[in-house]
Design an enzyme around this catalytic site. Structure first.
Site, mmCIF file in Angstrom:
data_model
loop_
_atom_site.group_PDB
_atom_site.id
_atom_site.type_symbol
_atom_site.label_atom_id
_atom_site.label_comp_id
_atom_site.label_asym_id
_atom_site.label_seq_id
_atom_site.Cartn_x
_atom_site.Cartn_y
_atom_site.Cartn_z
ATOM 1 N N HIS A 186 -25.840 -13.072 12.011
ATOM 2 C CA HIS A 186 -24.572 -12.409 11.687
ATOM 3 C C HIS A 186 -24.836 -11.164 10.847
ATOM 4 O O HIS A 186 -25.910 -11.023 10.265
ATOM 5 C CB HIS A 186 -23.625 -13.338 10.914
ATOM 6 C CG HIS A 186 -22.927 -14.335 11.796
ATOM 7 N ND1 HIS A 186 -23.497 -15.546 12.124
ATOM 8 C CD2 HIS A 186 -21.739 -14.289 12.446
ATOM 9 C CE1 HIS A 186 -22.670 -16.214 12.925
ATOM 10 N NE2 HIS A 186 -21.597 -15.466 13.138
ATOM 11 N N LYS A 188 -21.679 -11.326 5.843
ATOM 12 C CA LYS A 188 -21.179 -12.714 5.970
ATOM 13 C C LYS A 188 -21.544 -13.515 4.738
ATOM 14 O O LYS A 188 -22.682 -13.466 4.266
ATOM 15 C CB LYS A 188 -21.755 -13.362 7.245
ATOM 16 C CG LYS A 188 -21.213 -14.766 7.469
ATOM 17 C CD LYS A 188 -21.445 -15.241 8.880
ATOM 18 C CE LYS A 188 -20.987 -16.685 9.067
ATOM 19 N NZ LYS A 188 -19.539 -16.859 8.870
HETATM 20 P P1 NAD Z 1 -13.953 -9.968 5.213
HETATM 21 O O1 NAD Z 1 -14.647 -10.128 3.901
HETATM 22 O O2 NAD Z 1 -14.120 -8.687 5.963
HETATM 23 O O3 NAD Z 1 -12.388 -10.219 5.032
HETATM 24 C C1 NAD Z 1 -11.817 -11.198 4.211
HETATM 25 C C2 NAD Z 1 -10.566 -10.567 3.608
HETATM 26 O O4 NAD Z 1 -9.838 -11.563 2.901
HETATM 27 C C3 NAD Z 1 -10.888 -9.439 2.605
HETATM 28 O O5 NAD Z 1 -10.167 -8.267 2.974
HETATM 29 C C4 NAD Z 1 -10.377 -9.998 1.279
HETATM 30 O O6 NAD Z 1 -9.854 -8.987 0.436
HETATM 31 C C5 NAD Z 1 -9.260 -10.924 1.786
HETATM 32 N N1 NAD Z 1 -8.802 -11.889 0.795
HETATM 33 C C6 NAD Z 1 -9.535 -12.573 -0.129
HETATM 34 N N2 NAD Z 1 -8.714 -13.340 -0.887
HETATM 35 C C7 NAD Z 1 -7.445 -13.127 -0.430
HETATM 36 C C8 NAD Z 1 -6.168 -13.608 -0.809
HETATM 37 N N3 NAD Z 1 -6.018 -14.470 -1.820
HETATM 38 N N4 NAD Z 1 -5.092 -13.183 -0.117
HETATM 39 C C9 NAD Z 1 -5.208 -12.312 0.917
HETATM 40 N N5 NAD Z 1 -6.400 -11.801 1.318
HETATM 41 C C10 NAD Z 1 -7.498 -12.215 0.647
HETATM 42 O O7 NAD Z 1 -14.447 -11.188 6.103
HETATM 43 P P2 NAD Z 1 -14.312 -11.380 7.690
HETATM 44 O O8 NAD Z 1 -15.556 -10.953 8.353
HETATM 45 O O9 NAD Z 1 -12.998 -10.870 8.153
HETATM 46 O O10 NAD Z 1 -14.311 -12.983 7.767
HETATM 47 C C11 NAD Z 1 -13.329 -13.753 7.107
HETATM 48 C C12 NAD Z 1 -13.562 -15.231 7.403
HETATM 49 O O11 NAD Z 1 -13.392 -15.478 8.794
HETATM 50 C C13 NAD Z 1 -14.995 -15.698 7.070
HETATM 51 O O12 NAD Z 1 -14.932 -17.019 6.587
HETATM 52 C C14 NAD Z 1 -15.689 -15.663 8.431
HETATM 53 O O13 NAD Z 1 -16.797 -16.534 8.518
HETATM 54 C C15 NAD Z 1 -14.556 -16.106 9.317
HETATM 55 N N6 NAD Z 1 -14.681 -15.759 10.739
HETATM 56 C C16 NAD Z 1 -14.225 -16.678 11.616
HETATM 57 C C17 NAD Z 1 -14.217 -16.404 12.965
HETATM 58 C C18 NAD Z 1 -13.625 -17.416 13.917
HETATM 59 O O14 NAD Z 1 -13.658 -17.218 15.144
HETATM 60 N N7 NAD Z 1 -13.055 -18.501 13.398
HETATM 61 C C19 NAD Z 1 -14.691 -15.175 13.440
HETATM 62 C C20 NAD Z 1 -15.163 -14.251 12.517
HETATM 63 C C21 NAD Z 1 -15.138 -14.546 11.150
#
Ligand code: NAD
Length: 259
Positions: free
Chosen positions: A147, A151
């Site tokens: 990744h 991540k």
């Molecule tokens: P990222 O760090 O780019 O985004 C996370 C966002 O959440 C950030 O903008 C952060 O400011 C925000 N955040 C944190 N606390 C918050 C709150 N209390 N209220 C509102 N927003 C808040 O991360 P990402 O790459 O977008 O990934 C996010 C999650 O999704 C990770 O756990 C990742 O592993 C997961 N993910 C899952 C899949 C899937 O298919 N299920 C795919 C990709 C990523």
């Protein structure tokens, strides 16, 4: 037409889901929640995701009539947001046992889809891995995932899903056989499953499950080429959650439902 509020709207996945929702005629983007106190509070959600002005401001709380929450944040934020008691699609990974138990508890009163990987391909692969693990009983299984450098959790939620698929094919529990990376003197024990996490650059997500036999090896690979695949899966899950009874659902439930 379903209404969706994206939680974590300024993140990598949140922006992708906002863009997909704005482009989907069957979805109305009701709002976007960003981290409280962040400079993105009040920003236009369309501009935030590069889709052009949408006339909807990012907020610290979901709007009234939020519809289904689509959550891609952190485990801590995800658990906090359960208090909204709204139907939800949770894509956030890295939840502890205790955090998962909180999700299970919340799902007694609202429908929640908890899916560490929203892509159709990975979810189909789970069945294939289960069957290979069962049929290639004596083969050594190793899982390698890669990744992007940003991540947080390792190994990925998807690597754990694939590991569970393999152990369920063998009547084992992943907790009993998983080895996370190897260092020093660590010869392979019979039946163990090695799980390895690579981190770097902009890799969207790659998973390999390798079955090593004495005279052959079998490898299944999934590469996510764009976050769009997860975003579209998340909206499909939101459609499912909008019509579902309270309960905890997986992406397998979503993909096997009609429509
Ligand atoms: P990222 O760090 O780019 O985004 C996370 C966002 O959440 C950030 O903008 C952060 O400011 C925000 N955040 C944190 N606390 C918050 C709150 N209390 N209220 C509102 N927003 C808040 O991360 P990402 O790459 O977008 O990934 C996010 C999650 O999704 C990770 O756990 C990742 O592993 C997961 N993910 C899952 C899949 C899937 O298919 N299920 C795919 C990709 C990523």
């Amino acid at each position: 037409m379903i209404r969706v509020t994206v939680v974590g709207a300024a993140g990598r996945m949140g922006r992708e889901v906002c863009r997909a929702a704005l482009e989907d005629p069957g979805v109305e983007l009701a709002g976007g929640v960003v981290e409280p106190g962040s400079p993105d509070v009040g920003a236009d959600l369309g501009e935030l995701c590069g889709a052009g002005r949408a006339g909807l401001a990012a907020s610290e709380e979901p709007p009234e009539d939020a519809g289904v929450l689509v959550e891609f944040t952190t485990p801590e934020a995800t658990v906090e947001h359960l208090s909204y008691r709204l139907p939800a699609v949770i894509g956030t990974t890295g939840l502890s046992e205790e955090q998962r138990a909180r999700v299970e508890e919340a799902a007694r009163s609202v429908p929640i889809v908890l899916a560490p990987n929203m892509s159709a391909g990975v979810n189909l692969l789970l069945g294939a891995v289960r069957e290979l693990a069962e049929k290639l009983a004596g083969y050594d299984v190793e899982i390698v995932e890669a990744h992007h450098r940003g991540k947080r959790d390792a190994p990925s939620g998807t690597a754990l899903l694939l590991g569970r698929a393999a152990t369920s094919g063998r009547g084992q529990r992943l907790e009993d056989v998983a080895v996370y990376g190897r260092e020093g003197v660590s010869p392979r024990r019979e039946g163990e499953i090695g799980i390895h996490a690579l981190r770097g650059g902009a890799v969207v997500g790659e998973h390999r499950v390798i079955f090593y036999g004495a005279g052959e090896e079998v490898e299944v690979v999934h590469r996510a080429l764009s976050r769009r695949t997860f975003a579209e899966g998340a909206l499909r899950a939101a459609r499912f959650a909008a019509a579902a009874k309270p309960g905890l659902y997986t992406m397998q439930d979503v993909l096997s439902a009609r429509g």
